[in-house]
Scaffold this motif. Sequence first.
Motif, PDB file in Angstrom:
ATOM      1  N   GLU A 228      -3.514   1.298 -12.459  1.00 50.34           N
ATOM      2  CA  GLU A 228      -3.472   2.618 -11.829  1.00 50.34           C
ATOM      3  C   GLU A 228      -3.274   2.554 -10.319  1.00 50.34           C
ATOM      4  O   GLU A 228      -2.280   3.058  -9.795  1.00 50.34           O
ATOM      5  N   VAL A 229      -4.175   1.932  -9.593  1.00 51.70           N
ATOM      6  CA  VAL A 229      -4.163   2.014  -8.130  1.00 51.70           C
ATOM      7  C   VAL A 229      -2.922   1.378  -7.524  1.00 51.70           C
ATOM      8  O   VAL A 229      -2.247   1.983  -6.675  1.00 51.70           O
ATOM      9  N   TYR A 230      -2.577   0.161  -7.942  1.00 45.90           N
ATOM     10  CA  TYR A 230      -1.456  -0.552  -7.323  1.00 45.90           C
ATOM     11  C   TYR A 230      -0.102   0.037  -7.694  1.00 45.90           C
ATOM     12  O   TYR A 230       0.915  -0.333  -7.105  1.00 45.90           O
ATOM     13  N   ARG A 231      -0.064   0.946  -8.652  1.00 47.74           N
ATOM     14  CA  ARG A 231       1.194   1.563  -9.074  1.00 47.74           C
ATOM     15  C   ARG A 231       1.447   2.896  -8.382  1.00 47.74           C
ATOM     16  O   ARG A 231       2.462   3.548  -8.630  1.00 47.74           O
ATOM     17  N   ASN A 232       0.499   3.302  -7.532  1.00 50.76           N
ATOM     18  CA  ASN A 232       0.606   4.625  -6.900  1.00 50.76           C
ATOM     19  C   ASN A 232       0.319   4.546  -5.412  1.00 50.76           C
ATOM     20  O   ASN A 232      -0.348   3.616  -4.937  1.00 50.76           O
ATOM     21  N   ASP A 233       0.827   5.536  -4.694  1.00 49.34           N
ATOM     22  CA  ASP A 233       0.597   5.640  -3.258  1.00 49.34           C
ATOM     23  C   ASP A 233      -0.084   6.981  -3.005  1.00 49.34           C
ATOM     24  O   ASP A 233       0.577   8.006  -2.834  1.00 49.34           O
ATOM     25  N   TYR A 234      -1.405   6.984  -2.994  1.00 48.82           N
ATOM     26  CA  TYR A 234      -2.162   8.219  -2.863  1.00 48.82           C
ATOM     27  C   TYR A 234      -2.055   8.772  -1.438  1.00 48.82           C
ATOM     28  O   TYR A 234      -2.046   8.024  -0.459  1.00 48.82           O
ATOM     29  N   ARG A 235      -2.015  10.091  -1.329  1.00 54.74           N
ATOM     30  CA  ARG A 235      -1.908  10.731  -0.024  1.00 54.74           C
ATOM     31  C   ARG A 235      -3.218  11.310   0.466  1.00 54.74           C
ATOM     32  O   ARG A 235      -3.359  11.638   1.631  1.00 54.74           O
TER      33      ARG A 235
END
Length: 267
Positions: A228-235
């Motif tokens: 989850e985390v490494y596949r996304n760039d949270y804003r």
Amino acid sequence: MVDKLVDEHGLNRSEGLQAIGLAHSTYYYRSKSTHRKRSFDPALCEAIQAIHKRASVYGYRKVWATLRALGWQVNHKRVLRYMRHLGLLQPLKTKGQTFTRPELIEPVVSNTYWKMDLTYVWCGEQQGYLFALIDGYDKEIPGDYFGERCRSDEAVGVLEQALLKRFGGRVPAGHRLVLRVDRGPQFKARKFRETARRLGVMLEYAGVRCPDDKPYIEAFFSKYKTEEVYRNDYRSIGESKLAWESYRAWHETERVHQSLNYQTPRA
């Protein structure tokens, strides 16, 4: 005996040793005394003591450099030997408290062995904190917190949430529930320890720098970061919290687990 074979039978020494089955190294070995008493130069002792009197915090290398500057032809090993003889070496670091690593337990039923930990998630503009509590048997997450803080208050909230979900508020009398955590300040805090005791939870603390003492929660965090985390760039922290809630639901209702015979935690 070797010399007798050489003298009486005309054998050379190698043949004699071979005849009696004795190795060359054993035959030629000569014991050496390891306790040779060393003598110490009084003038050098006096010079080292004078330097120590002016700079008592110097270790043997700084004393050696000072002696060299004063014209002494001496190496640092000799200075170390002299300072040890004179009792002038710097004090050794005092070892702190040591911790015994607890035994690794493999639970056979739910609600007997839980693990809890904290991890960090970068949320684009600030750090987010995730507390998660996992059941070591069924791999469900009965308690969690995702937010901007990582105090003992949040840790207590996660524990209370898990107990409310699984037991209605506290561990029933006669039931043994163990919760293993690390030695982070959130879990060592008096509030957390008193809450666990009040609600009937037995706390176990993992060893220092021993992530293998908490394999279930460590493995869960690893999968969460990878899937989850490494596949996304949270804003924002709000976005990352919604993503965590979605992942948790998928983890418990749809994701198959090899340790559960390729079933889901809620199957």
